[in-house]
Design a protein around this motif. Sequence first.
Motif, short mmCIF file in Angstrom:
data_model
loop_
_atom_site.label_atom_id
_atom_site.label_comp_id
_atom_site.label_asym_id
_atom_site.label_seq_id
_atom_site.Cartn_x
_atom_site.Cartn_y
_atom_site.Cartn_z
N GLY A 97 0.82 -1.21 0.00
CA GLY A 97 0.00 0.00 0.00
C GLY A 97 0.85 1.25 0.00
N GLU A 98 2.01 1.16 0.63
CA GLU A 98 2.91 2.31 0.67
C GLU A 98 3.48 2.59 -0.72
OE1 GLU A 98 5.78 1.13 3.56
OE2 GLU A 98 4.34 1.24 5.20
N ASN A 99 3.55 1.56 -1.56
CA ASN A 99 4.09 1.72 -2.90
C ASN A 99 3.02 2.07 -3.93
OD1 ASN A 99 6.63 0.98 -1.94
ND2 ASN A 99 6.21 -1.18 -2.28
N SER A 100 1.77 1.82 -3.59
CA SER A 100 0.69 1.99 -4.55
C SER A 100 0.63 3.39 -5.14
CB SER A 100 -0.64 1.64 -3.89
OG SER A 100 -1.68 1.71 -4.82
N ALA A 101 0.71 4.40 -4.30
CA ALA A 101 0.64 5.79 -4.79
C ALA A 101 1.83 6.10 -5.68
CB ALA A 101 0.58 6.75 -3.60
N ARG A 102 3.02 5.60 -5.31
CA ARG A 102 4.21 5.85 -6.14
C ARG A 102 4.10 5.16 -7.49
NH1 ARG A 102 8.95 4.41 -2.14
NH2 ARG A 102 7.28 3.18 -1.29
N ILE A 103 3.53 3.95 -7.51
CA ILE A 103 3.36 3.24 -8.77
C ILE A 103 2.39 3.99 -9.67
CG2 ILE A 103 2.41 1.14 -9.82
CD1 ILE A 103 3.51 -0.37 -7.35
N LYS A 104 1.28 4.42 -9.12
CA LYS A 104 0.31 5.17 -9.90
C LYS A 104 0.92 6.46 -10.44
CE LYS A 104 -3.89 3.59 -7.62
NZ LYS A 104 -5.03 3.95 -6.78
N ALA A 105 1.68 7.16 -9.60
CA ALA A 105 2.31 8.41 -10.04
C ALA A 105 3.34 8.15 -11.14
CB ALA A 105 2.97 9.10 -8.85
N ALA A 106 4.12 7.08 -11.00
CA ALA A 106 5.13 6.76 -12.01
C ALA A 106 4.49 6.42 -13.34
CB ALA A 106 6.01 5.60 -11.52
N VAL A 107 3.41 5.62 -13.32
CA VAL A 107 2.73 5.27 -14.56
C VAL A 107 2.09 6.52 -15.17
CG1 VAL A 107 0.79 3.96 -15.53
CG2 VAL A 107 2.37 2.87 -13.93
N ALA A 108 1.50 7.36 -14.36
CA ALA A 108 0.89 8.59 -14.87
C ALA A 108 1.95 9.50 -15.48
CB ALA A 108 0.15 9.32 -13.75
N ALA A 109 3.12 9.59 -14.85
CA ALA A 109 4.21 10.42 -15.38
C ALA A 109 4.69 9.89 -16.73
CB ALA A 109 5.36 10.47 -14.39
N GLU A 110 4.80 8.57 -16.85
CA GLU A 110 5.21 7.96 -18.12
C GLU A 110 4.18 8.24 -19.20
OE1 GLU A 110 7.99 6.43 -19.17
OE2 GLU A 110 8.83 7.01 -17.24
N ARG A 111 2.92 8.15 -18.83
CA ARG A 111 1.85 8.40 -19.79
C ARG A 111 1.92 9.84 -20.28
NH1 ARG A 111 -3.63 6.76 -17.63
NH2 ARG A 111 -2.86 4.71 -18.13
N MET A 112 2.19 10.79 -19.36
CA MET A 112 2.26 12.21 -19.71
C MET A 112 3.48 12.48 -20.58
SD MET A 112 -0.35 13.75 -18.33
CE MET A 112 0.06 15.45 -18.05
N ALA A 113 4.60 11.79 -20.30
CA ALA A 113 5.85 12.04 -21.01
C ALA A 113 5.88 11.36 -22.37
CB ALA A 113 7.02 11.55 -20.16
N ALA A 114 5.07 10.35 -22.57
CA ALA A 114 5.10 9.60 -23.83
C ALA A 114 4.48 10.41 -24.95
CB ALA A 114 4.37 8.28 -23.67
N LYS A 115 5.15 10.39 -26.09
CA LYS A 115 4.64 11.06 -27.28
C LYS A 115 3.53 10.20 -27.87
CE LYS A 115 5.97 11.97 -31.95
NZ LYS A 115 6.65 11.19 -32.92
N PRO A 116 2.37 10.78 -28.17
CA PRO A 116 1.29 9.98 -28.75
C PRO A 116 1.69 9.47 -30.13
CG PRO A 116 0.57 12.25 -28.34
CD PRO A 116 2.01 12.15 -27.97
N PHE A 117 1.22 8.29 -30.47
CA PHE A 117 1.51 7.72 -31.79
C PHE A 117 0.66 8.40 -32.84
CE2 PHE A 117 2.72 4.11 -29.07
CZ PHE A 117 4.01 3.92 -29.54
N GLU A 118 1.26 8.67 -33.95
CA GLU A 118 0.51 9.20 -35.09
C GLU A 118 0.02 8.02 -35.92
OE1 GLU A 118 -0.23 12.39 -35.55
OE2 GLU A 118 0.87 12.90 -33.73
N LYS A 119 -1.03 8.20 -36.66
CA LYS A 119 -1.59 7.13 -37.48
C LYS A 119 -0.51 6.61 -38.43
CE LYS A 119 -5.50 5.91 -40.30
NZ LYS A 119 -6.74 6.33 -40.88
N GLY A 120 -0.35 5.30 -38.48
CA GLY A 120 0.62 4.68 -39.36
C GLY A 120 2.03 4.62 -38.81
N GLU A 121 2.28 5.24 -37.66
CA GLU A 121 3.61 5.25 -37.04
C GLU A 121 3.84 3.94 -36.30
OE1 GLU A 121 6.06 8.18 -34.00
OE2 GLU A 121 3.96 8.54 -34.41
N GLN A 122 5.05 3.43 -36.33
CA GLN A 122 5.40 2.21 -35.60
C GLN A 122 5.74 2.57 -34.16
OE1 GLN A 122 5.28 -0.91 -36.54
NE2 GLN A 122 4.62 -0.45 -38.62
N PRO A 123 5.33 1.73 -33.22
CA PRO A 123 5.66 2.01 -31.79
C PRO A 123 7.12 1.83 -31.50
CG PRO A 123 4.21 0.05 -32.00
CD PRO A 123 4.47 0.59 -33.36
#
Length: 123
Positions: A97-123
């Motif tokens: 439980g102590e790690n849960s908030a940090r995990i959620k924050a880390a995943v949210a930060a990665e999601r915010m930092a990731a460049k969205p894929f454009e149509k036809g672009e390879q991941p």
Amino acid sequence: MSLASAGSGGGARGELVYVEHPWTDGARVLAELRTTTNTSVTQVTEEQGRGSEGTAGLASVLAMDVVRSSWQRRLKAVRDECENLEQPMRQAAKDHGENSARIKAAVAAERMAAKPFEKGEQP
């Protein structure tokens, strides 16, 4: 957002699956199982004295006593194992439980930092 092991139990199309309070829920189930198993042990024990009343003189009385004793041992083993696992499960809930908030924050930060894929672009 959800979190789960990387196995086949994840969400569709590679989605991240997050299970709220799995350790706490597990500990709660163990406590419930311990309680109901303890009730069953009590019932089997009470039946032990009554079981032979209506079957006096039958050869099956001994067999019933053996079966009853076997079930009593098995139910006690389940009850005791639940009791032994409940506290470590609650501790795991507390630890994770102590790690849960940090995990959620880390995943949210990665999601915010990731460049969205454009149509036809390879991941």
